[in-house]
Design a protein around this motif. Sequence first.
Motif, PDB file in Angstrom:
ATOM      1  N   GLU A  16     -22.708  51.009  64.509  1.00  0.00           N
ATOM      2  CA  GLU A  16     -22.688  52.451  65.089  1.00  0.00           C
ATOM      3  C   GLU A  16     -22.931  52.568  66.493  1.00  0.00           C
ATOM      4  O   GLU A  16     -22.134  53.202  67.288  1.00  0.00           O
ATOM      5  N   GLU A  17     -23.838  51.647  67.064  1.00  0.00           N
ATOM      6  CA  GLU A  17     -24.123  51.604  68.405  1.00  0.00           C
ATOM      7  C   GLU A  17     -23.064  51.102  68.940  1.00  0.00           C
ATOM      8  O   GLU A  17     -22.666  51.731  70.245  1.00  0.00           O
ATOM      9  N   LEU A  18     -22.281  49.966  68.677  1.00  0.00           N
ATOM     10  CA  LEU A  18     -21.298  49.619  69.466  1.00  0.00           C
ATOM     11  C   LEU A  18     -20.033  50.706  69.451  1.00  0.00           C
ATOM     12  O   LEU A  18     -19.157  50.588  70.182  1.00  0.00           O
ATOM     13  N   ASP A  19     -19.748  51.339  68.015  1.00  0.00           N
ATOM     14  CA  ASP A  19     -18.830  52.312  68.067  1.00  0.00           C
ATOM     15  C   ASP A  19     -19.205  53.368  69.140  1.00  0.00           C
ATOM     16  O   ASP A  19     -18.157  53.575  69.821  1.00  0.00           O
ATOM     17  N   ALA A  20     -20.179  53.648  69.637  1.00  0.00           N
ATOM     18  CA  ALA A  20     -20.553  54.686  70.334  1.00  0.00           C
ATOM     19  C   ALA A  20     -20.037  54.222  71.873  1.00  0.00           C
ATOM     20  O   ALA A  20     -19.504  55.072  72.472  1.00  0.00           O
ATOM     21  N   LEU A  25     -13.537  55.516  74.675  1.00  0.00           N
ATOM     22  CA  LEU A  25     -12.823  54.811  75.788  1.00  0.00           C
ATOM     23  C   LEU A  25     -11.338  55.294  76.074  1.00  0.00           C
ATOM     24  O   LEU A  25     -10.610  55.277  74.987  1.00  0.00           O
ATOM     25  N   PRO A  26     -10.827  55.454  77.007  1.00  0.00           N
ATOM     26  CA  PRO A  26      -9.611  55.626  77.322  1.00  0.00           C
ATOM     27  C   PRO A  26      -8.671  54.244  77.023  1.00  0.00           C
ATOM     28  O   PRO A  26      -9.268  53.233  77.026  1.00  0.00           O
ATOM     29  N   ASP A  27      -7.630  54.630  76.937  1.00  0.00           N
ATOM     30  CA  ASP A  27      -6.729  53.353  76.179  1.00  0.00           C
ATOM     31  C   ASP A  27      -6.715  52.127  77.151  1.00  0.00           C
ATOM     32  O   ASP A  27      -6.879  50.999  76.707  1.00  0.00           O
ATOM     33  N   GLU A  28      -6.536  52.578  78.505  1.00  0.00           N
ATOM     34  CA  GLU A  28      -6.586  51.358  79.333  1.00  0.00           C
ATOM     35  C   GLU A  28      -7.904  50.586  79.427  1.00  0.00           C
ATOM     36  O   GLU A  28      -7.831  49.346  79.855  1.00  0.00           O
ATOM     37  N   ARG A  29      -9.061  51.213  79.189  1.00  0.00           N
ATOM     38  CA  ARG A  29     -10.221  50.331  79.175  1.00  0.00           C
ATOM     39  C   ARG A  29     -10.480  49.262  77.936  1.00  0.00           C
ATOM     40  O   ARG A  29     -11.252  48.396  78.087  1.00  0.00           O
ATOM     41  N   TRP A  30      -9.575  49.244  76.860  1.00  0.00           N
ATOM     42  CA  TRP A  30      -9.671  48.502  75.907  1.00  0.00           C
ATOM     43  C   TRP A  30      -9.106  47.196  76.439  1.00  0.00           C
ATOM     44  O   TRP A  30      -9.343  46.122  75.830  1.00  0.00           O
ATOM     45  N   ALA A  90      -2.497  45.815  68.419  1.00  0.00           N
ATOM     46  CA  ALA A  90      -2.524  47.029  67.923  1.00  0.00           C
ATOM     47  C   ALA A  90      -2.959  48.319  68.853  1.00  0.00           C
ATOM     48  O   ALA A  90      -3.887  47.907  69.853  1.00  0.00           O
ATOM     49  N   ALA A  91      -2.606  49.351  68.813  1.00  0.00           N
ATOM     50  CA  ALA A  91      -3.012  50.488  69.655  1.00  0.00           C
ATOM     51  C   ALA A  91      -4.361  50.615  69.413  1.00  0.00           C
ATOM     52  O   ALA A  91      -4.751  50.558  68.193  1.00  0.00           O
ATOM     53  N   PRO A  92      -5.191  50.966  70.633  1.00  0.00           N
ATOM     54  CA  PRO A  92      -6.823  51.220  70.339  1.00  0.00           C
ATOM     55  C   PRO A  92      -6.939  52.182  69.366  1.00  0.00           C
ATOM     56  O   PRO A  92      -8.152  51.780  68.564  1.00  0.00           O
ATOM     57  N   ALA A  93      -6.378  53.376  69.244  1.00  0.00           N
ATOM     58  CA  ALA A  93      -6.601  54.053  68.118  1.00  0.00           C
ATOM     59  C   ALA A  93      -6.648  53.513  66.623  1.00  0.00           C
ATOM     60  O   ALA A  93      -7.490  53.656  65.789  1.00  0.00           O
ATOM     61  N   GLU A  94      -5.533  52.861  66.417  1.00  0.00           N
ATOM     62  CA  GLU A  94      -5.433  52.079  65.125  1.00  0.00           C
ATOM     63  C   GLU A  94      -6.214  51.042  64.821  1.00  0.00           C
ATOM     64  O   GLU A  94      -6.913  51.054  63.957  1.00  0.00           O
ATOM     65  N   LEU A  95      -6.321  50.139  65.882  1.00  0.00           N
ATOM     66  CA  LEU A  95      -7.657  49.418  65.985  1.00  0.00           C
ATOM     67  C   LEU A  95      -8.871  49.504  65.626  1.00  0.00           C
ATOM     68  O   LEU A  95      -9.602  49.271  64.713  1.00  0.00           O
ATOM     69  N   ALA A 149     -18.641  43.827  79.685  1.00  0.00           N
ATOM     70  CA  ALA A 149     -17.468  44.332  80.372  1.00  0.00           C
ATOM     71  C   ALA A 149     -17.330  45.851  80.730  1.00  0.00           C
ATOM     72  O   ALA A 149     -16.774  46.008  81.814  1.00  0.00           O
ATOM     73  N   LEU A 150     -18.066  46.943  80.285  1.00  0.00           N
ATOM     74  CA  LEU A 150     -18.096  48.100  80.595  1.00  0.00           C
ATOM     75  C   LEU A 150     -19.180  48.385  81.490  1.00  0.00           C
ATOM     76  O   LEU A 150     -19.595  49.497  81.969  1.00  0.00           O
ATOM     77  N   GLY A 151     -20.244  47.446  81.911  1.00  0.00           N
ATOM     78  CA  GLY A 151     -21.335  47.595  82.649  1.00  0.00           C
ATOM     79  C   GLY A 151     -22.481  48.369  82.095  1.00  0.00           C
ATOM     80  O   GLY A 151     -22.808  49.379  82.746  1.00  0.00           O
TER      81      GLY A 151
END
Length: 270
Positions: A16-20, A25-30, A90-95, A149-151
């Motif tokens: 859940e911590e990673l999920d947060a 994230l916007p799609d481009e950040r994936w 896959a699309a980020p939402a699907e993944l 990656a996200l800083g």
Amino acid sequence: MSDPGAVLADLRDESEELDALVGGLPDERWADPTPADGWTVAHQIAHLAWTDRQALLSATDPDGFVRAAQDALASPLTFVDEGAEAGAQAAPAELLAGWRAGRQALFLALAARPTGEKLPWFGPPMSVASMATGRLMETWAHGQDVADALGVTREPTARLRHIARIGVRARDFSYAAHHLTPPEAEFRVELRAPDGTEWVYGPADAAQRVTGDAREFCLLVTQRAHRDDLPSVRAEGAEAERWLGIAQAFAGPPGKGREPGAGRVAGGGA
């Protein structure tokens, strides 16, 4: 023996911590690159989702898992990257939805298994608690790649004790993975926990000793930071010194590790 229920609860919290981190994230950040060569944020989550599916198969259809593992192990150096690459398309939402559904299904499947049961895996068979601990270790380690990656700086938690324990217990495997004979004598490992207490492993009179911050030790054994970037982790004795140069908490062949400065140092930023 570890309490499977307690380990599963910690696995849920780690996930859940990673999920947060990735959920909003916007799609481009994936597509942001992570410290793992060639892997984006999407690859990291895809790898966790793929491995969760393998663990779920092990818990629900052991024979099916054995057949699937034989196919995967036919390409031992590439099957992990191939699984991550396929999922990352896959699309980020699907993944994200697939990872969430898969880890919930795995949580329920492991919770339903008898405590002492052994489940097949890519290495030796694992108990329910060991399987959950392994999934927690991977979630934390790949979560570190995402955080880098996200800083983002993550606060260390008591859940690190599971990873530290795997790192210590995998000492002999680390030697074997490098085609070395492990020493017969146990090492003493003394780690400073996030709450300031100490986690201790091995006999007090051991000649070979490792000391340091628990988070830094976990970064070392998951190969998420180069040892030069982990100043608190110290060895006393030639064998302890050699171990810290080859330590790994994960199954499979030795990883590439990180170059100096490429990983996050204790308390530092990305």
